[in-house]
Design a protein around this motif. Structure first.
Motif, PDB file in Angstrom:
ATOM      1  N   ASP A 206      39.908  34.252  46.709  1.00  0.00           N
ATOM      2  CA  ASP A 206      39.980  35.179  45.573  1.00  0.00           C
ATOM      3  C   ASP A 206      39.534  34.514  44.271  1.00  0.00           C
ATOM      4  OD1 ASP A 206      40.869  37.124  47.241  1.00  0.00           O
ATOM      5  OD2 ASP A 206      42.988  36.838  46.785  1.00  0.00           O
ATOM      6  N   LEU A 207      39.990  33.249  44.069  1.00  0.00           N
ATOM      7  CA  LEU A 207      39.649  32.557  42.832  1.00  0.00           C
ATOM      8  C   LEU A 207      38.258  31.945  42.901  1.00  0.00           C
ATOM      9  CD1 LEU A 207      43.002  30.791  41.891  1.00  0.00           C
ATOM     10  CD2 LEU A 207      41.912  32.684  40.723  1.00  0.00           C
ATOM     11  N   SER A 208      37.911  31.400  44.075  1.00  0.00           N
ATOM     12  CA  SER A 208      36.630  30.714  44.205  1.00  0.00           C
ATOM     13  C   SER A 208      35.457  31.669  44.063  1.00  0.00           C
ATOM     14  CB  SER A 208      36.555  29.994  45.558  1.00  0.00           C
ATOM     15  OG  SER A 208      37.563  29.011  45.651  1.00  0.00           O
ATOM     16  N   SER A 209      35.638  32.912  44.456  1.00  0.00           N
ATOM     17  CA  SER A 209      34.548  33.883  44.384  1.00  0.00           C
ATOM     18  C   SER A 209      34.336  34.414  42.970  1.00  0.00           C
ATOM     19  CB  SER A 209      34.829  35.056  45.331  1.00  0.00           C
ATOM     20  OG  SER A 209      36.036  35.703  44.963  1.00  0.00           O
ATOM     21  N   SER A 210      35.373  34.309  42.129  1.00  0.00           N
ATOM     22  CA  SER A 210      35.261  34.858  40.775  1.00  0.00           C
ATOM     23  C   SER A 210      34.751  33.834  39.769  1.00  0.00           C
ATOM     24  CB  SER A 210      36.630  35.384  40.308  1.00  0.00           C
ATOM     25  OG  SER A 210      37.582  34.330  40.294  1.00  0.00           O
ATOM     26  N   THR A 211      34.715  32.564  40.161  1.00  0.00           N
ATOM     27  CA  THR A 211      34.204  31.518  39.264  1.00  0.00           C
ATOM     28  C   THR A 211      33.274  30.613  40.055  1.00  0.00           C
ATOM     29  OG1 THR A 211      36.006  29.977  39.787  1.00  0.00           O
ATOM     30  CG2 THR A 211      36.408  31.539  38.009  1.00  0.00           C
ATOM     31  N   ASN A 212      32.562  29.781  39.319  1.00  0.00           N
ATOM     32  CA  ASN A 212      31.672  28.833  39.976  1.00  0.00           C
ATOM     33  C   ASN A 212      32.417  27.637  40.535  1.00  0.00           C
ATOM     34  OD1 ASN A 212      29.373  30.347  39.370  1.00  0.00           O
ATOM     35  ND2 ASN A 212      29.225  29.455  37.301  1.00  0.00           N
ATOM     36  N   CYS A 213      33.659  27.466  40.119  1.00  0.00           N
ATOM     37  CA  CYS A 213      34.468  26.331  40.549  1.00  0.00           C
ATOM     38  C   CYS A 213      35.205  26.662  41.839  1.00  0.00           C
ATOM     39  CB  CYS A 213      35.468  25.972  39.449  1.00  0.00           C
ATOM     40  SG  CYS A 213      36.568  24.603  39.875  1.00  0.00           S
ATOM     41  N   LYS A 214      35.189  25.740  42.782  1.00  0.00           N
ATOM     42  CA  LYS A 214      35.916  25.936  44.029  1.00  0.00           C
ATOM     43  C   LYS A 214      37.410  25.671  43.806  1.00  0.00           C
ATOM     44  CE  LYS A 214      32.127  24.513  47.092  1.00  0.00           C
ATOM     45  NZ  LYS A 214      31.704  23.515  48.112  1.00  0.00           N
ATOM     46  N   HIS A 215      38.239  26.503  44.408  1.00  0.00           N
ATOM     47  CA  HIS A 215      39.686  26.325  44.360  1.00  0.00           C
ATOM     48  C   HIS A 215      40.220  26.171  45.782  1.00  0.00           C
ATOM     49  CE1 HIS A 215      38.991  27.969  40.337  1.00  0.00           C
ATOM     50  NE2 HIS A 215      40.183  27.525  39.995  1.00  0.00           N
TER      51      HIS A 215
END
Length: 625
Positions: A206-215
């Motif tokens: 959910d978070l990784s797809s919304s930003t360029n940074c991997k979570h």
């Protein structure tokens, strides 16, 4: 994870049965309980007191039943032979079967089936939560090692760097209530790409797809707790006060910043700096971490960890855990109030007590359990509404079996179930009474309990109100009553016992010479069942209390009970909410004239007019309408 779509079935009726996904979807969508604010979580223990103040109703899904475990394993393994072998292994290891009541453990066991089947039986097979997590640790390490070579007995040492890197990440996360990590945070803790490839961390989509940074996040929150515990045990540079502070959570969890201080001692000042200083670790997660620390420092795992941590260091940390557990338990014992004159000394255990008991069980050292229980002197141990399931039952039995004096064990309003009942059997010999009201127990669980109870001289009372008992269990109770001539109290209210079951039970009552209390309220025994019970008890010289409330008893049953009133030692007879008319009451009045020892016959909610009630009350004041 459950996903939903617009094609989900709409469900609006709160009384109509529906599958769990359908109910959940409609609760969230608003079709059910429209206008009501709802909190949905997979971890109810994380809902703290502050939020609970605003909750008016709690509904909990208590985990897998034995049938649910069977279904999950067979769905996970497409090969029926493998599924059957895994299930046979679980059935032969009741402690592990109890753990699989919790879905995440069922998943771990299924995932690590090769390691499980390779353990064999006895001491080598998993017995504790820590054993299960060490098994999945080995599984993931083995999966990577198989690409190069096989692992030896020093597999923890071979992957110590990975364990410490992930452990530091887990510790810092728990200290800040942080469960999702950026690449920068991973790099700070030394987590490499190879560590990530082990499989313990997964991408947070959910978070990784919304930003360029991997979570990233751990596979499960308990996996994060396990790695934090590994870090505490394997890190030779950790502060000596770390373990004591970890076990003082129950006393100091209200102090601001305590959780950060607790975990901060494991890290250097620079490593322990947290991004958000106002966040405190969640107490349940730290308790899980402490439980894993106890298990890792058990003697049974010493040889596994000895190559990674010096023996003196392991000994020191193990002694710290034992000291903390002993002090924590003794504090609970000291808080036991003095009994009121004429009452038994009792202890109402709190959740913190159950947690400490689970830690002791993780250490698998009977000496520690025996020393801990040596100073407990109560006649009644109450654990109602404590979320006691099969896992907790295993730990309780492991510790309570060392009690020096018999105790009444009250586990009402939990979710013990058949698997939990089986886990309690090792401590049944120290229980003079067992209370298991509202615990989802079926005939099979009771069959095993009675089979053991017959062998226990001290076992004299049982209460099983509101479970799932049917006529099938009454033959077992009849056998119990025949065999145990010191049994005092049998309460089977609000189950599914009919006239046939009452007839079976009567066979045992006829031969028993000790029973004082018999409760069958809320069943369906009717007149025939009441007649069978009355005939079996008509010559009893011990019975003082009998309840047949709400059983469909009519005049025939009431008249059959009259000789019991007339000739026995009965003091109270409860016949509330039945179908008795004037004719039946006349029989009871006639019998009462011959027995002055009867204190009360309860008849509220029967088929009598107000005029009849007034007249009969004047004729016989012991009738209560």
């Amino acid at each position: 994870m459950q996903s939903f779509s617009d094609s989900e079935q709409r469900h609006c009726c709160p009384t109509q049965c529906a599958p769990v996904p359908t109910l959940l979807f409609n609760l969230l969508q608003g079709s059910l309980m429209k206008g009501v604010r709802k909190v949905v979580t997979s971890r109810p223990e994380a809902v703290g007191p502050t939020l609970k103040r605003y909750l008016r109703k709690e509904v909990l899904l208590k985990g897998f039943s034995p049938g649910g475990i069977d279904c999950f394993v067979r769905k996970y393994h497409r090969d029926p032979t493998v599924a059957t072998r895994v299930l046979e292994c679980l059935r032969s290891n009741t402690a592990l079967l109890g753990l699989c009541h919790i879905p995440v453990f069922c998943w771990i066991v299924s995932k690590c089936y090769k390691e499980l089947l390779g353990c064999g039986e006895g001491e080598g097979s998993p017995q504790t939560i820590t054993d299960v997590y060490l098994m999945i640790l080995q599984h993931f390490f083995q999966r990577r090692a198989s690409q190069r070579n096989t692992m030896g007995i020093g597999w923890v040492q071979e992957h110590q760097d990975t364990a410490l890197h992930l452990g530091q990440l887990a510790m810092e996360g728990l200290g800040a209530s942080c469960y999702i990590f950026t690449g920068t945070e991973l790099q700070k803790c030394g987590v490499t790409e190879e560590d990530i490839c082990m499989g313990f961390l997964i991408r947070s989509k959910d978070l990784s797809s919304s930003t360029n940074c991997k979570h990233y996040e751990f596979l499960h929150i308990t996996m994060q707790c396990f790695f934090a515990a590994l870090y505490i045990v394997l890190n030779n540079n950790s502060d000596r006060s770390t373990i004591p502070k970890l076990f003082q959570l129950q006393d100091r969890q209200q102090q601001p910043g305590f959780h950060r201080a607790c975990l901060g001692h494991c890290l250097t000042q620079q490593e322990g700096a947290l991004k958000e200083a106002n966040k405190a670790a969640e107490t349940p997660n730290l308790q899980i971490t402490a439980t894993f620390v106890s298990g890792l420092l058990a003697q049974r795992h010493r040889s596994l960890l000895l190559l990674s941590c010096p023996g003196p260091t392991l000994d020191r940390k193990s002694k710290q855990v034992v000291t903390c557990l002993s002090k924590g338990i003794q504090k609970h014992f000291k808080s036991i109030p003095r009994p009121v004159e004429g009452e038994k000394k009792s202890m109402h255990a709190m959740p913190g007590f159950v947690w400490l008991i689970k830690c002791i069980h993780e250490m698998q050292d009977s000496r520690i359990a025996r020393d801990t229980m040596a100073k407990l002197e109560v006649e009644h141990l109450k654990l109602t509404y404590c979320n006691i399931g099969p896992v907790e039952c295993t730990a309780l039995a492991y510790v309570l079996q060392h009690l020096r004096s018999p105790v009444g064990l009250q586990l009402d309003y939990n979710y013990v179930g058949d698997v939990g009942v089986e886990q309690l059997l090792p401590c049944l010999h120290v229980c003079h009474s067992v209370y298991l009201r509202h615990n989802n127990i079926s005939d099979e669980g009771i069959r095993k309990l009675i089979e053991k109870g017959i062998q226990c001289e001290r076992f004299q009372k049982i209460a099983l109100f509101n479970n799932k008992l049917t006529d099938a269990c009454t033959e077992c109770f009849a056998h119990l009553l025949k065999m145990k001539q010191n049994f005092l109290s049998l309460r089977l209210g609000n189950n599914n016992i009919t006239a046939a079951g009452a007839g079976q039970l009567a066979e045992g009552l006829r031969f028993n010479r000790s029973l004082q209390f018999l409760g069958l309220w809320g069943n369906k025994i009717g007149d025939k069942g009441a007649e069978a019970i009355a005939n079996a008890l008509k010559d009893s010289q011990t019975l003082v209390w009998l309840s047949l409330v709400d059983n469909g008893v009519g005049n025939a049953g009431a008249c059959a009970l009259a000789p019991l009133i007339k000739n026995s030692t009965l003091e109270e007879l409860w016949l509330t909410k039945n179908c008795i008319t004037r004719k039946g009451v006349e029989c009871l009045i006639l019998a009462l004239e011959s027995n002055t020892s009867v204190k009360a016959v309860w008849l509220r909610g029967n088929e009598l007019s107000p005029e009849e009630v007034e007249e009969m009350t004047q004729r016989e004041p012991r009738l209560t309408f």
